[in-house]
Design a protein around this motif. Sequence first.
Motif, PDB file in Angstrom:
ATOM      1  N   GLU A  19      21.649 -17.641   4.657  1.00 14.54           N
ATOM      2  CA  GLU A  19      20.761 -18.698   5.151  1.00 14.54           C
ATOM      3  C   GLU A  19      21.093 -19.096   6.580  1.00 14.54           C
ATOM      4  N   GLY A  20      22.320 -18.907   6.981  1.00 15.03           N
ATOM      5  CA  GLY A  20      22.729 -19.297   8.321  1.00 15.03           C
ATOM      6  C   GLY A  20      22.373 -18.284   9.391  1.00 15.03           C
ATOM      7  N   LEU A  21      21.867 -17.117   9.005  1.00 10.76           N
ATOM      8  CA  LEU A  21      21.530 -16.082   9.985  1.00 10.76           C
ATOM      9  C   LEU A  21      20.271 -16.450  10.756  1.00 10.76           C
ATOM     10  N   VAL A  22      20.296 -16.109  12.037  1.00 11.90           N
ATOM     11  CA  VAL A  22      19.139 -16.345  12.907  1.00 11.90           C
ATOM     12  C   VAL A  22      18.453 -14.991  13.125  1.00 11.90           C
ATOM     13  N   PRO A  23      17.142 -14.926  12.964  1.00 13.68           N
ATOM     14  CA  PRO A  23      16.474 -13.636  13.189  1.00 13.68           C
ATOM     15  C   PRO A  23      16.607 -13.199  14.643  1.00 13.68           C
ATOM     16  N   ALA A  24      16.640 -11.894  14.852  1.00 10.56           N
ATOM     17  CA  ALA A  24      16.764 -11.342  16.195  1.00 10.56           C
ATOM     18  C   ALA A  24      15.475 -11.595  16.965  1.00 10.56           C
ATOM     19  N   THR A  25      15.612 -11.871  18.248  1.00 11.57           N
ATOM     20  CA  THR A  25      14.441 -12.129  19.089  1.00 11.57           C
ATOM     21  C   THR A  25      14.391 -11.094  20.209  1.00 11.57           C
ATOM     22  N   THR A  26      13.189 -10.826  20.681  1.00 14.35           N
ATOM     23  CA  THR A  26      12.994  -9.883  21.771  1.00 14.35           C
ATOM     24  C   THR A  26      12.023 -10.474  22.775  1.00 14.35           C
ATOM     25  N   ASP A  27      11.802  -9.741  23.852  1.00 13.68           N
ATOM     26  CA  ASP A  27      10.805 -10.150  24.833  1.00 13.68           C
ATOM     27  C   ASP A  27       9.417 -10.091  24.195  1.00 13.68           C
ATOM     28  N   PRO A  28       8.485 -10.834  24.724  1.00 11.71           N
ATOM     29  CA  PRO A  28       7.133 -10.790  24.150  1.00 11.71           C
ATOM     30  C   PRO A  28       6.457  -9.424  24.296  1.00 11.71           C
ATOM     31  N   PHE A  29       6.825  -8.635  25.317  1.00 10.96           N
ATOM     32  CA  PHE A  29       6.180  -7.350  25.543  1.00 10.96           C
ATOM     33  C   PHE A  29       7.027  -6.166  25.066  1.00 10.96           C
ATOM     34  N   PHE A  30       8.041  -6.436  24.250  1.00 12.94           N
ATOM     35  CA  PHE A  30       8.924  -5.369  23.791  1.00 12.94           C
ATOM     36  C   PHE A  30       8.160  -4.315  22.991  1.00 12.94           C
ATOM     37  N   TYR A  31       7.342  -4.749  22.068  1.00 11.68           N
ATOM     38  CA  TYR A  31       6.614  -3.799  21.211  1.00 11.68           C
ATOM     39  C   TYR A  31       5.659  -2.930  22.028  1.00 11.68           C
ATOM     40  N   SER A  32       4.966  -3.505  22.987  1.00 13.80           N
ATOM     41  CA  SER A  32       4.020  -2.718  23.784  1.00 13.80           C
ATOM     42  C   SER A  32       4.765  -1.702  24.660  1.00 13.80           C
ATOM     43  N   ARG A  33       5.914  -2.090  25.233  1.00 14.04           N
ATOM     44  CA  ARG A  33       6.689  -1.138  26.038  1.00 14.04           C
ATOM     45  C   ARG A  33       7.245  -0.010  25.168  1.00 14.04           C
ATOM     46  N   LEU A  34       7.728  -0.377  23.986  1.00 11.52           N
ATOM     47  CA  LEU A  34       8.276   0.629  23.078  1.00 11.52           C
ATOM     48  C   LEU A  34       7.198   1.613  22.639  1.00 11.52           C
ATOM     49  N   SER A  35       6.042   1.123  22.289  1.00 15.65           N
ATOM     50  CA  SER A  35       4.971   2.020  21.852  1.00 15.65           C
ATOM     51  C   SER A  35       4.501   2.904  23.006  1.00 15.65           C
ATOM     52  N   ALA A  36       4.475   2.380  24.231  1.00 17.70           N
ATOM     53  CA  ALA A  36       4.081   3.197  25.386  1.00 17.70           C
ATOM     54  C   ALA A  36       5.096   4.308  25.642  1.00 17.70           C
ATOM     55  N   LYS A  37       6.386   3.991  25.534  1.00 17.67           N
ATOM     56  CA  LYS A  37       7.411   5.021  25.735  1.00 17.67           C
ATOM     57  C   LYS A  37       7.320   6.108  24.673  1.00 17.67           C
ATOM     58  N   LEU A  38       7.120   5.712  23.425  1.00 13.84           N
ATOM     59  CA  LEU A  38       7.001   6.699  22.357  1.00 13.84           C
ATOM     60  C   LEU A  38       5.768   7.572  22.547  1.00 13.84           C
ATOM     61  N   GLU A  39       4.685   6.988  22.976  1.00 13.51           N
ATOM     62  CA  GLU A  39       3.462   7.738  23.205  1.00 13.51           C
ATOM     63  C   GLU A  39       3.632   8.742  24.343  1.00 13.51           C
ATOM     64  N   ASN A  40       4.258   8.323  25.427  1.00 10.39           N
ATOM     65  CA  ASN A  40       4.495   9.226  26.562  1.00 10.39           C
ATOM     66  C   ASN A  40       5.437  10.353  26.177  1.00 10.39           C
ATOM     67  N   ARG A  41       6.441  10.058  25.365  1.00  8.19           N
ATOM     68  CA  ARG A  41       7.388  11.082  24.955  1.00  8.19           C
ATOM     69  C   ARG A  41       6.696  12.135  24.094  1.00  8.19           C
ATOM     70  N   ASP A  42       5.825  11.720  23.187  1.00  6.89           N
ATOM     71  CA  ASP A  42       5.094  12.662  22.339  1.00  6.89           C
ATOM     72  C   ASP A  42       4.170  13.543  23.163  1.00  6.89           C
ATOM     73  N   GLN A  43       3.495  12.966  24.162  1.00  8.16           N
ATOM     74  CA  GLN A  43       2.599  13.750  25.000  1.00  8.16           C
ATOM     75  C   GLN A  43       3.377  14.771  25.830  1.00  8.16           C
ATOM     76  N   ALA A  44       4.525  14.383  26.357  1.00 10.68           N
ATOM     77  CA  ALA A  44       5.331  15.303  27.166  1.00 10.68           C
ATOM     78  C   ALA A  44       5.840  16.465  26.323  1.00 10.68           C
ATOM     79  N   GLU A  45       6.267  16.189  25.080  1.00 13.15           N
ATOM     80  CA  GLU A  45       6.751  17.258  24.217  1.00 13.15           C
ATOM     81  C   GLU A  45       5.629  18.219  23.870  1.00 13.15           C
ATOM     82  N   ASN A  46       4.434  17.714  23.625  1.00 16.67           N
ATOM     83  CA  ASN A  46       3.305  18.581  23.294  1.00 16.67           C
ATOM     84  C   ASN A  46       2.942  19.481  24.469  1.00 16.67           C
ATOM     85  N   GLU A  47       2.951  18.948  25.685  1.00 15.00           N
ATOM     86  CA  GLU A  47       2.618  19.746  26.860  1.00 15.00           C
ATOM     87  C   GLU A  47       3.655  20.832  27.103  1.00 15.00           C
ATOM     88  N   GLU A  48       4.928  20.506  26.944  1.00 17.83           N
ATOM     89  CA  GLU A  48       5.980  21.494  27.160  1.00 17.83           C
ATOM     90  C   GLU A  48       5.923  22.595  26.115  1.00 17.83           C
TER      91      GLU A  48
END
Length: 111
Positions: A19-48
């Motif tokens: 009960e004493g644990l505090v949930p982890a917090t992130t920046d408001p745009f963390f999810y959008s940056r993470l999804s953009a990086k994953l998307e770019n990585r998938d596209q680069a692997e497909n092209e190569e």
Amino acid sequence: MKSQKNIDREVNKTLNALEGLVPATTDPFFYSRLSAKLENRDQAENEESFSFGFAFSMAAVVIFLTLNIASITLYGNQFVDNEPIQQEFIDEIAYEYQVFDLSYYESFEEE
């Protein structure tokens, strides 16, 4: 009975600790940056992988064609000169491996 009291006490202690644990917090745009990086990585692997696969397949086709042309030019002339000998050899093998007499059917045609 003691063991049940000890188990209950340990469970309550664990629940209180959770009960004493505090949930982890992130920046408001963390999810959008993470999804953009994953998307770019998938596209680069497909092209190569596409470029490597295409280059590899084209190289394999060129090598295959080159070897076929070389084998035809080297061994093609060899078989043209020996054609009568080869035909005799083929006829001889066909005669030796003949399972039944083919003249059997010719007698029925004459009647």
